[in-house]
Scaffold this motif. Structure first.
Motif, PDB file in Angstrom:
ATOM      1  N   LEU A 173       0.816  -1.257  -0.274  1.00 11.83           N
ATOM      2  CA  LEU A 173       0.021  -0.012  -0.129  1.00 11.83           C
ATOM      3  C   LEU A 173       0.611   1.128  -0.313  1.00 11.83           C
ATOM      4  CD1 LEU A 173      -2.741  -0.894   2.830  1.00 11.83           C
ATOM      5  CD2 LEU A 173      -2.498  -1.107   0.595  1.00 11.83           C
ATOM      6  N   GLY A 174       0.473   2.190  -0.584  1.00 18.45           N
ATOM      7  CA  GLY A 174       1.434   3.162  -0.994  1.00 18.45           C
ATOM      8  C   GLY A 174       0.606   4.138  -0.957  1.00 18.45           C
ATOM      9  N   SER A 175       0.858   5.649  -0.703  1.00 14.59           N
ATOM     10  CA  SER A 175       0.548   6.958  -1.218  1.00 14.59           C
ATOM     11  C   SER A 175       1.013   7.645  -1.431  1.00 14.59           C
ATOM     12  CB  SER A 175      -0.616   7.179   0.256  1.00 14.59           C
ATOM     13  OG  SER A 175      -1.512   8.830   0.257  1.00 14.59           O
ATOM     14  N   ALA A 176       0.696   9.140  -2.288  1.00 16.30           N
ATOM     15  CA  ALA A 176       1.141  10.097  -2.860  1.00 16.30           C
ATOM     16  C   ALA A 176       1.236  11.637  -1.548  1.00 16.30           C
ATOM     17  CB  ALA A 176      -0.142  10.179  -3.628  1.00 16.30           C
ATOM     18  N   SER A 177       0.202  11.210  -0.269  1.00 14.83           N
ATOM     19  CA  SER A 177       0.123  12.528   0.509  1.00 14.83           C
ATOM     20  C   SER A 177       0.797  12.036   1.844  1.00 14.83           C
ATOM     21  CB  SER A 177      -1.663  12.151   0.793  1.00 14.83           C
ATOM     22  OG  SER A 177      -1.981  13.423   1.743  1.00 14.83           O
ATOM     23  N   SER A 178       0.802  12.819   2.504  1.00 17.94           N
ATOM     24  CA  SER A 178       1.225  12.839   3.706  1.00 17.94           C
ATOM     25  C   SER A 178       1.060  14.160   4.660  1.00 17.94           C
ATOM     26  CB  SER A 178       2.899  12.920   4.077  1.00 17.94           C
ATOM     27  OG  SER A 178       2.999  14.005   4.112  1.00 17.94           O
ATOM     28  N   MET A 201       3.646  -0.931   3.863  1.00 19.91           N
ATOM     29  CA  MET A 201       3.083   0.606   4.105  1.00 19.91           C
ATOM     30  C   MET A 201       4.744   1.394   3.518  1.00 19.91           C
ATOM     31  SD  MET A 201       1.199   0.292   7.478  1.00 19.91           S
ATOM     32  CE  MET A 201       3.111   0.402   8.663  1.00 19.91           C
ATOM     33  N   LEU A 202       3.395   2.033   2.865  1.00 21.24           N
ATOM     34  CA  LEU A 202       4.893   3.708   1.597  1.00 21.24           C
ATOM     35  C   LEU A 202       3.646   4.914   2.296  1.00 21.24           C
ATOM     36  CD1 LEU A 202       7.286   2.534  -0.864  1.00 21.24           C
ATOM     37  CD2 LEU A 202       7.810   3.886   1.837  1.00 21.24           C
ATOM     38  N   GLY A 203       4.385   5.528   3.114  1.00 25.61           N
ATOM     39  CA  GLY A 203       3.596   7.553   2.799  1.00 25.61           C
ATOM     40  C   GLY A 203       2.229   7.172   3.311  1.00 25.61           C
ATOM     41  N   GLY A 204       2.151   8.332   3.712  1.00 21.71           N
ATOM     42  CA  GLY A 204       0.364   8.508   4.465  1.00 21.71           C
ATOM     43  C   GLY A 204       0.627   9.187   5.762  1.00 21.71           C
ATOM     44  N   TYR A 205       0.197   9.732   6.865  1.00 18.77           N
ATOM     45  CA  TYR A 205       0.517  10.456   7.690  1.00 18.77           C
ATOM     46  C   TYR A 205       0.620   9.373   8.598  1.00 18.77           C
ATOM     47  CZ  TYR A 205       0.258  13.892  11.722  1.00 18.77           C
ATOM     48  OH  TYR A 205       0.516  14.539  12.515  1.00 18.77           O
ATOM     49  N   PHE A 260       5.306   1.655  -8.068  1.00 21.32           N
ATOM     50  CA  PHE A 260       5.169   2.193  -9.262  1.00 21.32           C
ATOM     51  C   PHE A 260       5.183   3.229  -9.492  1.00 21.32           C
ATOM     52  CE2 PHE A 260       0.898   1.586  -8.649  1.00 21.32           C
ATOM     53  CZ  PHE A 260      -0.206   2.270  -8.726  1.00 21.32           C
ATOM     54  N   ALA A 261       4.939   4.098  -8.724  1.00 25.06           N
ATOM     55  CA  ALA A 261       4.054   5.738  -8.393  1.00 25.06           C
ATOM     56  C   ALA A 261       5.362   6.543  -7.483  1.00 25.06           C
ATOM     57  CB  ALA A 261       2.877   5.678  -8.506  1.00 25.06           C
ATOM     58  N   PRO A 262       5.476   7.720  -7.234  1.00 28.04           N
ATOM     59  CA  PRO A 262       5.678   8.555  -6.153  1.00 28.04           C
ATOM     60  C   PRO A 262       5.062   8.835  -4.486  1.00 28.04           C
ATOM     61  CG  PRO A 262       5.919   9.507  -8.166  1.00 28.04           C
ATOM     62  CD  PRO A 262       4.901   8.165  -8.448  1.00 28.04           C
ATOM     63  N   VAL A 263       6.090   8.245  -4.205  1.00 28.24           N
ATOM     64  CA  VAL A 263       5.294   7.430  -2.880  1.00 28.24           C
ATOM     65  C   VAL A 263       5.841   9.166  -1.802  1.00 28.24           C
ATOM     66  CG1 VAL A 263       4.816   6.027  -1.160  1.00 28.24           C
ATOM     67  CG2 VAL A 263       4.677   5.181  -3.321  1.00 28.24           C
ATOM     68  N   SER A 264       5.180   9.529  -1.063  1.00 26.66           N
ATOM     69  CA  SER A 264       5.681  10.262  -0.179  1.00 26.66           C
ATOM     70  C   SER A 264       6.541   9.598   1.066  1.00 26.66           C
ATOM     71  CB  SER A 264       3.774  11.088   1.432  1.00 26.66           C
ATOM     72  OG  SER A 264       4.197  11.960   1.889  1.00 26.66           O
ATOM     73  N   GLU A 265       7.433  10.719   1.215  1.00 24.15           N
ATOM     74  CA  GLU A 265       8.150  10.274   2.328  1.00 24.15           C
ATOM     75  C   GLU A 265       8.074  11.112   3.858  1.00 24.15           C
ATOM     76  OE1 GLU A 265      10.907   8.125   1.557  1.00 24.15           O
ATOM     77  OE2 GLU A 265      10.204   8.514  -0.425  1.00 24.15           O
TER      78      GLU A 265
END
Length: 332
Positions: free
Chosen positions: A74-79, A101-105, A131-136
């Motif tokens: 699971l990944g998210s572009a947003s934090s 998990m990658l990204g998210g608040y 596969f897509a840019p994920v929030s750090e």
């Protein structure tokens, strides 16, 4: 970028009570998938990648029991504040296994959620391959808090591997809204067995904040964190067979701290045993504290090769209810 939100929501509704298989591939969501009935959502591992491209929680388990989620990335572009990869809202008896998990608040947000089991929960910081840019900017890999009428109690984490981010696991509680004038009255608890929380920079690997029900942390490795463990106005906590190395290189800075209001007056029944603890600090009003079978000063840097200061603060029992037993350096 394509949008799979509608199709995924239809699949969840159609498979309620059954199995939804997520094959290897790329799934893009622009809105939250709400799960309100038992379902098993199963991927094939790191290849089953689900991506949230907006400031939206990815999966919301809403007042539901018996959900199983397995083998997903699971990944998210947003934090942005409040964005979760998985939120459990007053949802109980669910199982999350093999999720990366990658990204998210929040990675996982437990809001008044009880008796859930997380097996092999991982961060993807040292895995990558999304596969897509994920929030750090992940703020909490796991955040647990009260959502009335429930505290976040008795959730179990088996062998988590949480690396990077700003905070690892944070469990907090507070008095019920109906408890007017209460100084405490929180419940809150967690069990963590095995695994690691490391490389957390800017926050704390494990925080117990105003918890009261029994928490048990066993066999967990803490390393290269700004702070390993913070126990704040909490009671009934047992840490056993842990490794707490503190900052980078085992410097010990930011090891274990037991603190609270008025010198820790609400802190009781804390036990740390059979562990490696490079640095420990407790405030003077902490009571019924036990340190037993502790190895410290791993680099043998103490000038006299024996004094516990500055590794154990205070270096001796400060109250009859405080027990220090068999605490020593890793030195000759």
């Amino acid at each position: 970028m394509h949008d799979d939100t509608e199709a995924f929501a239809r699949a969840v509704a159609a498979n309620a009570g059954g199995l939804l298989t997520v094959p290897a591939g790329r799934c893009v969501l622009s809105d939250t998938i709400v799960i309100s009935k038992p379902i098993k959502i199963e991927g094939v591992g790191l290849g089953s990648q689900i991506y949230g491209r907006n400031d939206k929680t990815l999966f919301l388990l809403k007042e539901v029991k018996g959900v199983v989620m397995r083998d997903l990335y699971l990944g998210s572009a947003s934090s942005a504040a409040g964005v979760s990869l998985i939120e459990l809202d007053r949802s109980h008896h669910n199982e999350i296994s093999g999720v990366t998990m990658l990204g998210g608040y929040y990675g996982v947000h437990l809001a008044g959620a009880l008796l859930n089991t997380f097996n092999g929960l991982r961060s993807g910081v040292n895995i990558r391959g999304f596969f897509a840019p994920v929030s750090e900017g992940n703020h909490y890999w796991v955040f647990a808090e009260r959502r009335d009428p429930y505290a976040a109690n008795a959730n179990t984490f088996i062998a988590p591997a949480l690396e990077g981010g700003k905070n690892g696991v944070y469990v907090r509680d507070q008095p019920r809204a109906s408890c007017t004038g209460c100084l405490r009255g929180g419940e809150g608890s967690v069990t963590i067995v095995g695994g690691t929380i490391e490389g957390v920079r800017g926050g704390t690997a494990l925080t117990l904040d105003r918890t009261f029900l029994a928490s048990n942390i066993t066999g967990v490795h803490f390393e290269a964190n700004t702070q390993d463990v913070a126990i704040i106005d909490s009671a009934n906590v047992r840490l056993t067979s842990i490794t707490s190395l503190g900052g980078p290189g085992g410097s010990g800075d930011g090891g274990i701290r037991v603190t609270g209001l008025n010198g820790g007056q609400f802190v009781r029944n804390i036990q740390i045993s059979d562990s490696v603890v490079q640095q420990f600090f407790a405030e003077p009003n902490v009571r019924r504290l036990q340190l037993q079978n502790i190895v410290t000063d791993l680099q043998c840097t103490s000038p006299d090769n024996g004094a516990l200061a500055p590794f154990i603060t205070p270096p001796a029992p400060f109250d009859p209810s405080v027990v220090y037993a068999n605490i020593g350096h890793n030195c000759t």
